[in-house]
Structure formats: C-alpha cells, structure tokens
Write a protein that holds these residues in place. Structure first.
Motif, PDB file in Angstrom:
ATOM      1  N   ASP A 174       0.849  -1.192   0.000  1.00 16.04           N
ATOM      2  CA  ASP A 174       0.000   0.000   0.000  1.00 16.04           C
ATOM      3  C   ASP A 174       0.884   1.241   0.000  1.00 16.04           C
ATOM      4  O   ASP A 174       1.618   1.495   0.965  1.00 16.04           O
ATOM      5  CB  ASP A 174      -0.915  -0.013   1.226  1.00 16.04           C
ATOM      6  CG  ASP A 174      -1.947   1.102   1.196  1.00 16.04           C
ATOM      7  OD1 ASP A 174      -2.577   1.289   0.138  1.00 16.04           O
ATOM      8  OD2 ASP A 174      -2.123   1.778   2.226  1.00 16.04           O
ATOM      9  N   LEU A 178       9.083  -4.200  -4.232  1.00 11.68           N
ATOM     10  CA  LEU A 178       7.762  -4.770  -4.481  1.00 11.68           C
ATOM     11  C   LEU A 178       7.815  -6.248  -4.839  1.00 11.68           C
ATOM     12  O   LEU A 178       6.799  -6.830  -5.227  1.00 11.68           O
ATOM     13  CB  LEU A 178       7.072  -3.991  -5.604  1.00 11.68           C
ATOM     14  CG  LEU A 178       6.836  -2.499  -5.339  1.00 11.68           C
ATOM     15  CD1 LEU A 178       6.123  -1.846  -6.520  1.00 11.68           C
ATOM     16  CD2 LEU A 178       6.041  -2.273  -4.063  1.00 11.68           C
ATOM     17  N   ILE A 204      -0.951  -4.238  -5.466  1.00 14.43           N
ATOM     18  CA  ILE A 204      -0.424  -2.930  -5.078  1.00 14.43           C
ATOM     19  C   ILE A 204      -1.607  -1.975  -5.008  1.00 14.43           C
ATOM     20  O   ILE A 204      -2.469  -1.980  -5.897  1.00 14.43           O
ATOM     21  CB  ILE A 204       0.620  -2.429  -6.092  1.00 14.43           C
ATOM     22  CG1 ILE A 204       1.795  -3.411  -6.171  1.00 14.43           C
ATOM     23  CG2 ILE A 204       1.119  -1.030  -5.708  1.00 14.43           C
ATOM     24  CD1 ILE A 204       2.682  -3.189  -7.381  1.00 14.43           C
ATOM     25  N   THR A 205      -1.657  -1.172  -3.955  1.00 14.26           N
ATOM     26  CA  THR A 205      -2.776  -0.252  -3.774  1.00 14.26           C
ATOM     27  C   THR A 205      -2.278   1.144  -3.407  1.00 14.26           C
ATOM     28  O   THR A 205      -1.146   1.327  -2.961  1.00 14.26           O
ATOM     29  CB  THR A 205      -3.730  -0.739  -2.660  1.00 14.26           C
ATOM     30  OG1 THR A 205      -3.019  -0.765  -1.415  1.00 14.26           O
ATOM     31  CG2 THR A 205      -4.278  -2.107  -2.955  1.00 14.26           C
ATOM     32  N   CYS A 247       5.276  -0.764 -10.711  1.00 17.34           N
ATOM     33  CA  CYS A 247       4.027  -1.522 -10.563  1.00 17.34           C
ATOM     34  C   CYS A 247       3.834  -2.483 -11.735  1.00 17.34           C
ATOM     35  O   CYS A 247       3.442  -3.646 -11.549  1.00 17.34           O
ATOM     36  CB  CYS A 247       2.836  -0.573 -10.458  1.00 17.34           C
ATOM     37  SG  CYS A 247       2.755   0.363  -8.909  1.00 17.34           S
ATOM     38  N   CYS A 267       1.548  -7.743 -11.001  1.00 16.39           N
ATOM     39  CA  CYS A 267       0.339  -8.029 -10.231  1.00 16.39           C
ATOM     40  C   CYS A 267      -0.640  -6.869 -10.415  1.00 16.39           C
ATOM     41  O   CYS A 267      -0.267  -5.806 -10.911  1.00 16.39           O
ATOM     42  CB  CYS A 267       0.679  -8.216  -8.750  1.00 16.39           C
ATOM     43  SG  CYS A 267       1.287  -6.726  -7.933  1.00 16.39           S
ATOM     44  N   THR A 291      -2.785  -3.529  -9.793  1.00 16.01           N
ATOM     45  CA  THR A 291      -2.576  -2.272  -9.081  1.00 16.01           C
ATOM     46  C   THR A 291      -3.914  -1.559  -8.995  1.00 16.01           C
ATOM     47  O   THR A 291      -4.528  -1.259 -10.020  1.00 16.01           O
ATOM     48  CB  THR A 291      -1.556  -1.381  -9.814  1.00 16.01           C
ATOM     49  OG1 THR A 291      -0.303  -2.071  -9.911  1.00 16.01           O
ATOM     50  CG2 THR A 291      -1.350  -0.066  -9.077  1.00 16.01           C
ATOM     51  N   LEU A 304      -5.705   1.794  -7.685  1.00 11.52           N
ATOM     52  CA  LEU A 304      -5.429   3.177  -7.297  1.00 11.52           C
ATOM     53  C   LEU A 304      -6.759   3.906  -7.180  1.00 11.52           C
ATOM     54  O   LEU A 304      -7.457   4.108  -8.182  1.00 11.52           O
ATOM     55  CB  LEU A 304      -4.532   3.853  -8.340  1.00 11.52           C
ATOM     56  CG  LEU A 304      -3.236   3.103  -8.667  1.00 11.52           C
ATOM     57  CD1 LEU A 304      -2.562   3.714  -9.888  1.00 11.52           C
ATOM     58  CD2 LEU A 304      -2.292   3.122  -7.472  1.00 11.52           C
ATOM     59  N   THR A 330      -1.709   8.482 -15.527  1.00 14.58           N
ATOM     60  CA  THR A 330      -1.402   7.139 -15.030  1.00 14.58           C
ATOM     61  C   THR A 330      -1.929   6.081 -15.987  1.00 14.58           C
ATOM     62  O   THR A 330      -1.241   5.096 -16.286  1.00 14.58           O
ATOM     63  CB  THR A 330      -2.001   6.951 -13.628  1.00 14.58           C
ATOM     64  OG1 THR A 330      -1.453   7.944 -12.754  1.00 14.58           O
ATOM     65  CG2 THR A 330      -1.687   5.571 -13.083  1.00 14.58           C
TER      66      THR A 330
END
Length: 274
Positions: free
Chosen positions: A46, A112, A118-119, A139, A144, A146, A148, A194
């Motif tokens: 996170d 990572l 992933i957050t 990321c 994996c 992600t 957001l 992003t």
C-alpha cells in the motif's frame, strides 16, 4: 516527494475516511478477488498509506490470509495505520502488517518483489509526471494488479449553483497543477496520465467513477473541504480574495442550513488484472 507536498494531517485523513470508503468503486474489487482466489497468502503493498484507510476498507473485502506492507514518509501516520488496521479478512483469515518509512516515488522492483496486489488512495494528484512514470514502471514490472483509488479529476459541483463556482474551481485546479520546490504537480491530470503510462507498457486499465457526494450528514467534512478548496483557489489567484468573502458566507450559511450539496469527482483505476 518534497516536504512541501504530500504531508497531510491525521485529523483530515480521519475526517475524510468515511467519504472515501463510500466513494470507492466496489466494481473493481470483484476482479481483484477473482485474481487472488486460492492464493495461500495475499501480500498487499500500500503506497502512501497515511493513516491506513485503504487497508481498513479493502482487507475485510478480500478472503484468505493477508500481509500488508504499508509505505509512507511520515512515521507517525504509519504508527497510526498499523495500530488501527483490521486483523481479519472477509472469511476470518488473519491479516498482518509491516510498515516501511519510504519515499514511494523512489521504490524499486526489489521493494515490491512478491507483491500480490499494489494499492494506493488519494495519492496521484500530488505527483509529477516523472514520479508517476517511475511508480507505474515498478508496478507494471511487479506483474500483479494495481488498484489506485480516489484520484481527483478536476470537476466539482455545488448545489445550489453560484455564479462564482466555475471561477473558484478553475483557480483550485490551477493550484493543484502548481510548481513547488521544482516539482510540477499533475493535480487533476494525474489519473489520465497514469492510465496512459500503464498503456505505454502494454497494461490495460479499468476506470470507474468514485465521487464524493456530500450533504447534511457530512457537514463537518463539507465545511473543512470547502475551506481548503476556497483557500487554495485564493492562494493561486489572490484577486479572488475579495469576492471570496461574501461567497464563503453564502456557502457556509447554506451548509449550516443543510441546503448545500457537493459532488467532488474522482476516478478509481485498476491495472493489470486479467
């Protein structure tokens, strides 16, 4: 990230947590659940944890044992996040936590390694294009999903409308795009930047709306948000300070009477979740 940007108070994070929780897009959690199904241990990294609201929201929505790795520059916020984190998943499985005091714009692939997910929440608008490129790169390389959440996109609607609303909104958005300490912030352009950064790496992104919808039940948050929103607009354009005084009086009177509604638009992004 610099000292000027990215440092927020625990009080503000606590005040906004219920609105963030209500706004996040549940549609993006289901594909994450499917992706993680059957995993003996879900490891969640996170980024920009703050007081840990993302973990408190998401961990109870995922099943199976979880280990959360929480990153922030602020040691006090990390301590709060660890102390207040839930300890059980949706199915009663254990949830454990570790904290790492880091600049999340400088993370490496090694940081990572082993991540299942992933957050981040309410983070992207405080970053520059270069910082987003670096975060997206690590990321994407992690391979994996992600997730957001709660990224502002520059649109606000106040009800009833006021003639000064568009000008204040424009000035606030310009403030979010300001340059501080040599860093040119992306502000409301960050979510789209992003998406594009992931796309250049061949990673698909699903976008869902996650708007704050504030009414009489969120009067304290509305007043605090309004004060910060108007203050930032006037800092960006000092000539607005004069008209802002009667405008603020009108708006705060409407809020006190339970007649002010506010929609602050955000987007949630889910990348690399096939």
């Amino acid at each position: 990230m610099s000292e000027e940007i990215g440092r927020v108070s625990a009080a503000w994070l606590g005040l906004r947590e219920p609105a963030d929780a209500a706004a996040r897009a549940p549609e993006l959690v289901e594909p994450v659940r499917r992706h993680l199904a059957g995993s003996p241990l879900t490891v969640v990294h996170d980024l920009g944890t703050g007081t840990g609201s993302m973990g408190r929201w998401l961990a109870p929505r995922l099943s199976g044992p979880q280990h959360w790795v929480m990153y922030d520059r602020d040691a006090d916020l990390l301590e709060h996040a660890k102390a207040e984190m839930t300890d059980t998943a949706a199915d009663g499985a254990p949830v454990t936590v570790e904290t790492r005091q880091r600049d999340i714009t400088r993370l490496s692939a090694e940081d990572l390694a082993g991540a299942s997910l992933i957050t981040a929440s309410a983070l992207l608008d405080m970053l520059t294009v270069e910082e987003i490129e670096r975060i997206v790169a690590v990321c994407a390389d992690a391979g994996c999903p992600t997730l957001l959440t709660i990224s502002v996109i520059g649109r606000v609607a106040l009800t009833p409308a006021d003639p000064l609303d568009p000008e204040i909104t424009e000035a606030f958005n310009a403030h979010q795009r300001r340059t501080v300490g040599g860093r040119m912030l992306l502000g409301p352009d960050a979510a789209q930047a992003t998406v594009e950064a992931f796309g250049r790496r061949g990673v698909d992104v699903t976008v869902q709306s996650s708007h704050w919808r504030l009414g009489p039940e969120q009067a304290d948050l509305t007043a605090e948000w309004f004060d910060g929103w108007l203050g930032a607009a006037c800092e960006q354009r000092p000539e607005l300070t004069g008209p802002a005084a009667p405008y603020a009086a009108r708006r705060l009177a409407e809020a006190a009477a339970g007649r002010l509604g506010v929609v602050v638009e955000h987007n949630d992004l889910l990348a690399n979740c096939e």
